[in-house]
Scaffold this motif. Sequence first.
Motif, short mmCIF file in Angstrom:
data_model
loop_
_atom_site.label_atom_id
_atom_site.label_comp_id
_atom_site.label_asym_id
_atom_site.label_seq_id
_atom_site.Cartn_x
_atom_site.Cartn_y
_atom_site.Cartn_z
N PHE A 53 -10.17 -6.08 12.89
CA PHE A 53 -10.69 -5.66 11.53
C PHE A 53 -9.68 -4.78 11.22
CE2 PHE A 53 -13.09 -2.38 9.04
CZ PHE A 53 -13.55 -3.23 8.26
N MET A 54 -8.83 -4.05 11.69
CA MET A 54 -8.03 -3.10 11.23
C MET A 54 -6.97 -4.08 10.47
SD MET A 54 -7.76 0.25 13.22
CE MET A 54 -7.29 -0.44 14.71
N ALA A 55 -6.45 -4.97 11.38
CA ALA A 55 -5.45 -5.96 10.94
C ALA A 55 -5.61 -6.74 9.89
CB ALA A 55 -5.27 -6.92 11.99
N ALA A 56 -6.96 -6.99 9.77
CA ALA A 56 -7.27 -7.96 8.44
C ALA A 56 -7.33 -6.97 7.14
CB ALA A 56 -9.09 -8.50 8.51
N LEU A 57 -7.66 -5.88 7.18
CA LEU A 57 -7.62 -4.84 6.16
C LEU A 57 -6.11 -4.52 5.79
CD1 LEU A 57 -10.01 -1.95 7.20
CD2 LEU A 57 -10.25 -3.71 5.51
N GLY A 62 -1.62 -7.03 1.03
CA GLY A 62 -0.74 -8.11 0.31
C GLY A 62 0.97 -7.66 0.25
N ARG A 63 1.06 -6.45 1.12
CA ARG A 63 2.32 -5.83 1.07
C ARG A 63 3.21 -6.60 2.44
NH1 ARG A 63 0.62 0.48 0.65
NH2 ARG A 63 -0.40 0.20 -1.70
N TRP A 64 4.63 -6.10 2.60
CA TRP A 64 5.19 -6.79 3.49
C TRP A 64 4.61 -6.46 4.91
CZ3 TRP A 64 7.20 -3.78 7.43
CH2 TRP A 64 7.12 -2.35 7.05
N CYS A 65 4.08 -5.32 5.11
CA CYS A 65 3.49 -5.10 6.35
C CYS A 65 2.35 -6.10 6.71
CB CYS A 65 3.36 -3.51 6.37
SG CYS A 65 1.74 -2.94 5.39
N GLY A 66 1.48 -6.30 5.69
CA GLY A 66 0.47 -7.13 5.81
C GLY A 66 1.14 -8.83 6.27
N LYS A 67 2.15 -9.22 5.38
CA LYS A 67 2.54 -10.29 5.72
C LYS A 67 3.07 -10.43 7.11
CE LYS A 67 3.73 -11.20 0.84
NZ LYS A 67 4.95 -11.26 0.00
N ALA A 156 -16.29 4.86 -6.40
CA ALA A 156 -16.14 4.81 -4.68
C ALA A 156 -14.63 5.06 -4.34
CB ALA A 156 -16.82 3.45 -4.37
N GLY A 157 -14.80 5.90 -3.56
CA GLY A 157 -13.32 6.09 -2.71
C GLY A 157 -12.88 5.08 -1.69
N ARG A 158 -11.84 5.09 -0.98
CA ARG A 158 -11.47 4.38 -0.04
C ARG A 158 -12.69 4.39 1.20
NH1 ARG A 158 -4.86 4.89 0.90
NH2 ARG A 158 -4.25 4.25 -1.28
N LEU A 159 -12.85 5.14 1.66
CA LEU A 159 -14.01 5.24 2.56
C LEU A 159 -15.24 4.66 2.37
CD1 LEU A 159 -13.25 8.63 4.79
CD2 LEU A 159 -12.47 6.41 5.29
N GLY A 160 -15.53 5.09 1.14
CA GLY A 160 -16.85 4.41 0.63
C GLY A 160 -16.68 2.75 0.24
N ARG A 161 -15.54 2.42 -0.28
CA ARG A 161 -15.32 0.87 -0.49
C ARG A 161 -15.35 0.20 1.22
NH1 ARG A 161 -11.44 2.73 -3.94
NH2 ARG A 161 -9.62 1.86 -2.69
N LEU A 162 -14.73 0.92 2.14
CA LEU A 162 -14.94 0.34 3.44
C LEU A 162 -16.18 0.22 4.04
CD1 LEU A 162 -13.09 -0.46 5.97
CD2 LEU A 162 -12.92 1.86 6.53
#
Length: 251
Positions: A53-57, A62-67, A156-162
Amino acid sequence: MVTAQSLGLMPLVGRPELSTAAYTAHGGDLLVGGGLSLAIAGTSTLLACLIGFMAALIMMQGRWCGKLVAAMSSLSIPLPHIVGAAATGLLLADSGLLARVFGTAERWPPLVGGPWWAAVIFEYAWKESAFVGLVLAGTLATRSVDYEETAALLGAGRLGRLRHVLLPLSLPALMTSGTIAFIYSFGSYEVAWLLGRPYPEPLPVMALRLYNSVTLTSRPEAAAVAVVTAAVSLCAVLMALAFLRKIPLWR
């Protein structure tokens, strides 16, 4: 066929006779092995789902770390578990790479062949987390963008969207991929055979040992262990389906 053999209806020698002797011959070891298999598969599946789940986030950014995470996950999927088990043994053994790098071979914990089956759980969690992460990333990529943007516009903040967007949207895919990972971890033998202890034995290792025994009467006992393994896996699938039917997105 396997069920009939476990019940004595298809013996290799002698006359067919309905019996449950194959299930009671190793009753104590069967219970211990079943509990051990459930502990290994359950723990590794929980870790795989959390890491995936963390890897999917991260992939969704879409950044270089995600790629990079996506590329590493894609590369680990085709590797057989037997290769992963060998690599894990070379990495985590008391004479392995990490023990040599840190120079603590004498004080290195017994991760391979130890009482907690740490290397086995690590290997399953590592391999299956890549599978879970790629499945979740593909699911979220097609569903989450519009909902997440709407939630952000509403404040909604980041935690709220999560909590209210990403987690509910990924729950069906997370449950499905987690069930697949659990069934595979519960039913495969090679990782536990290479990295685990001689005793107690997980159910797949016990079935393989009994099947390869020189004693022909051990074949029904191996079939009985296989039937128990299949029955537990089927129960896991039915429980997952019952849970999925309660999720609105699945319906």
